[in-house]
Design an enzyme around this catalytic site. Structure first.
Site, PDB file in Angstrom:
ATOM      1  N   SER A 158       0.873  -1.199  -0.104  1.00 34.53           N
ATOM      2  CA  SER A 158      -0.032  -0.070  -0.097  1.00 34.53           C
ATOM      3  C   SER A 158       0.857   1.310  -0.019  1.00 34.53           C
ATOM      4  O   SER A 158       1.969   1.126   0.467  1.00 34.53           O
ATOM      5  CB  SER A 158      -0.838   0.037   1.406  1.00 34.53           C
ATOM      6  OG  SER A 158      -1.727   1.113   1.224  1.00 34.53           O
TER       7      SER A 158
ATOM      8  N   HIS B  42      -7.900  -3.229   4.136  1.00 30.56           N
ATOM      9  CA  HIS B  42      -7.278  -1.931   4.051  1.00 30.56           C
ATOM     10  C   HIS B  42      -7.808  -1.041   3.075  1.00 30.56           C
ATOM     11  O   HIS B  42      -8.184   0.109   3.627  1.00 30.56           O
ATOM     12  CB  HIS B  42      -5.812  -2.024   4.094  1.00 30.56           C
ATOM     13  CG  HIS B  42      -5.012  -0.708   3.662  1.00 30.56           C
ATOM     14  ND1 HIS B  42      -5.036  -0.135   2.392  1.00 30.56           N
ATOM     15  CD2 HIS B  42      -4.470   0.117   4.426  1.00 30.56           C
ATOM     16  CE1 HIS B  42      -4.464   0.976   2.565  1.00 30.56           C
ATOM     17  NE2 HIS B  42      -4.094   1.175   3.536  1.00 30.56           N
ATOM     18  N   ASN B  43      -7.996  -1.509   2.090  1.00 25.94           N
ATOM     19  CA  ASN B  43      -8.654  -0.697   1.022  1.00 25.94           C
ATOM     20  C   ASN B  43     -10.155  -0.488   1.139  1.00 25.94           C
ATOM     21  O   ASN B  43     -10.734   0.913   0.996  1.00 25.94           O
ATOM     22  CB  ASN B  43      -8.268  -1.232  -0.471  1.00 25.94           C
ATOM     23  CG  ASN B  43      -6.941  -1.246  -0.975  1.00 25.94           C
ATOM     24  OD1 ASN B  43      -6.189  -1.187  -0.271  1.00 25.94           O
ATOM     25  ND2 ASN B  43      -6.750  -1.329  -2.314  1.00 25.94           N
TER      26      ASN B  43
END
Ligand code: NDP
Length: 483
Positions: free
Chosen positions: A128, A185-186
């Site tokens: 990320s 996370h996204n």
């Protein structure tokens, strides 16, 4: 063999990852389908470190010291599948293939099984932080075997972001665990962005603030529990003026949000696992609604009576109070959204035996990635104090914050409803908290309906082990106990 590891795929992400590795003293073999990209990398950045360029895939593999490590950074899907096959054919048992693209975790699980049968380690790795992160320190979420992490981990930790001297990289868990955590996370990122966008919209259309004034409000939140990269960039975007028109930049951008699919994956996966992630789902739906141009145009043209009761606030004290209420609603919603994301990770971890350390996930998101924020320290601490927390909402730090913010949060959601300024993620996050708070949910009625039309049975509150069915068609509505 001279290279410590190799990178296959020298697009934006791959080239930057290779440069980051080389800058940290690792000898990096580099290969790309189109040779010109490899040549360009060496020409421009060859002096940054020890690169071992290869024009041929066989040479690339031969240049890697054993057990070999090859990181693939190409488009997810067919391209990644093809490259894995090409590499696997040239590698030997014990070697490690890493997929650093945004791959759906189910694909990673499938590939891991098939490569394991061939004696190869397959690591699905979330990266990320975009291209900037890849070059200067991303947050890295590698899955795969512990053995592969022993070989790979130290190199990854050296190039990841660091916060307080701690690398934003850790072994997440077996097979698809790394890609799963990256996906969530996204999803959380979608929710966080939507919540901030709703706060902006309410401040603008209910609070009556100008864009530069709202930029200043966000800037002031930097000194609070809301301090985060996303708040920082929101301030920047809102402070930006369009050079061509002199208008606020945010006013000249078409209001249709794009997406590349990870919000959909996170939502879909949550549905499959039976986990509620309403903030993430609402954020994904909100992007879809924003892009539904035909429906939006039609509904606007129909001029459906709105029945809204309030226009923008004018009283200075009320406006100040509203800013504070929105801030509290945002914080409460953020806590709910993260609780949902962590619940999704915890559920998958149980289901797939991943044994993911939830506190460590918050720790490796503190730097390098889009959702980096001060707030993540509290999550790490909450799991350190109680690793088996059933919900983040119950961690003392969040439970007491929720108690503080709930009254203002309710007011903001109510205001959204009465003014017609939509705040779907604020509202659904509040409903999520209220559902979890409720001692009795109307799910009992749903069970009754299900039993009525489909004999789906129910449990009784005075006998939770027993399975019951009511004979709804009989006049007596006799109850039977089923085994
Ligand atoms: P780019 O479009 O910049 O580069 C794509 C790379 O894939 C090129 O090297 C290309 O080679 C190669 N490639 C494509 N198809 C094939 C194929 N069939 N066989 C061999 N090589 C192929 O992509 P990015 O660097 O932006 O993204 C790469 C991956 O990283 C994606 O999975 C993406 O989702 C993920 N990612 C991207 C982030 C970002 O911010 N951009 C953030 C985190 C992850 P060629 O030069 O020959 O065309």
């Amino acid at each position: 063999a001279t290279a410590d590891l190799g990178v296959f795929g020298l697009g934006v992400m791959g080239a930057n990852l290779a440069r980051n590795l080389a800058r940290h003293g690792h000898a990096v073999a580099v290969f790309n389908r189109t040779l010109a990209r490899t040549e360009r990398l060496i020409e421009r950045y060859g002096s940054e470190g020890d690169f071992v360029p290869a024009a041929d895939l066989k040479d690339f593999v031969a240049s890697l010291r054993t057990p070999r490590v090859a990181i693939i950074m190409v488009q997810a899907g067919a391209a990644t599948e093809a490259v894995i096959e090409e590499l696997a054919a040239l590698m030997e048992p014990g070697d490690i293939i890493v997929d650093a693209g945004n791959t759906l975790y189910t694909d990673t699980r499938r590939r891991e099984v098939s490569l394991r049968e061939r004696g190869l380690h397959f690591v699905g790795m979330g990266v990320s932080g975009g291209e900037e992160g890849a070059l200067n320190g991303p947050s890295i979420m590698p899955g795969g075997t512990a053995e592969s992490y022993d070989r790979l981990g130290p190199m990854l930790e050296s190039i990841s972001a660091h916060v307080d001297g701690t690398p934003c990289c850790t072994h997440v868990g077996p097979d698809g665990a790394g890609h799963f955590v990256k996906m969530v996370h996204n999803g959380i990122e979608y929710a966080d962005m939507q919540l901030i966008a709703e706060a902006y919209d309410l401040l603008r259309h209910v609070g009556g603030f100008t864009v530069p004034e709202i930029a200043e409000v966000f800037r002031s939140w930097k000194d609070s529990e809301l301090d985060s990269y996303l708040i920082d960039i929101t301030t920047e975007v809102l402070s930006h003026t369009d050079a061509a028109t002199g208008e606020a930049f945010v006013d000249i951008v078409v209001d249709a949000a794009g997406q590349k699919g990870t919000g959909v994956w996170t939502t879909q996966t949550a549905l499959e696992l039976g986990v509620a992630v309403p903030a993430i789902a609402e954020a994904t739906f909100a992007r879809a609604v924003s892009s539904s141009s035909a429906a939006r145009a039609a509904v606007q043209a129909a001029d459906i009576a709105a029945g809204t009761t309030q226009t923008a606030l004018t009283d200075p004290e009320e406006r100040r109070g509203f800013v504070d209420a929105v801030k509290q609603a945002l914080y409460g919603s953020k806590i709910a959204a993260y609780a949902q994301g962590f619940d999704e990770i915890a559920t998958a971890s149980k289901q797939f035996d991943w044994n993911i350390d939830l506190g460590a996930m918050a720790r490796i998101w503190r730097g390098g990635c889009i959702i980096r924020a001060r707030f993540l320290d509290d999550i790490t601490r909450a799991y350190a104090e109680n690793p088996s927390l059933a919900s983040l909402l119950t961690a003392p730090v969040f439970a007491s914050s929720l108690a503080t913010v709930l009254p203002a949060w309710r007011q903001v959601v109510a205001t959204s409803a009465t003014t017609g300024v939509p705040a779907p993620a604020f509202a659904s996050s509040l409903a999520y908290v209220d559902q979890l708070r409720s001692r009795r949910l109307p799910a009992a009625l749903i069970q009754g309906q299900r039993d009525f039309f489909g004999s789906h049975t129910y449990h009784r509150t005075d006998d939770v082990e027993g399975v019951y069915h009511t004979l709804w068609a009989t006049p007596e509505r006799t109850e039977e106990k089923w085994d």
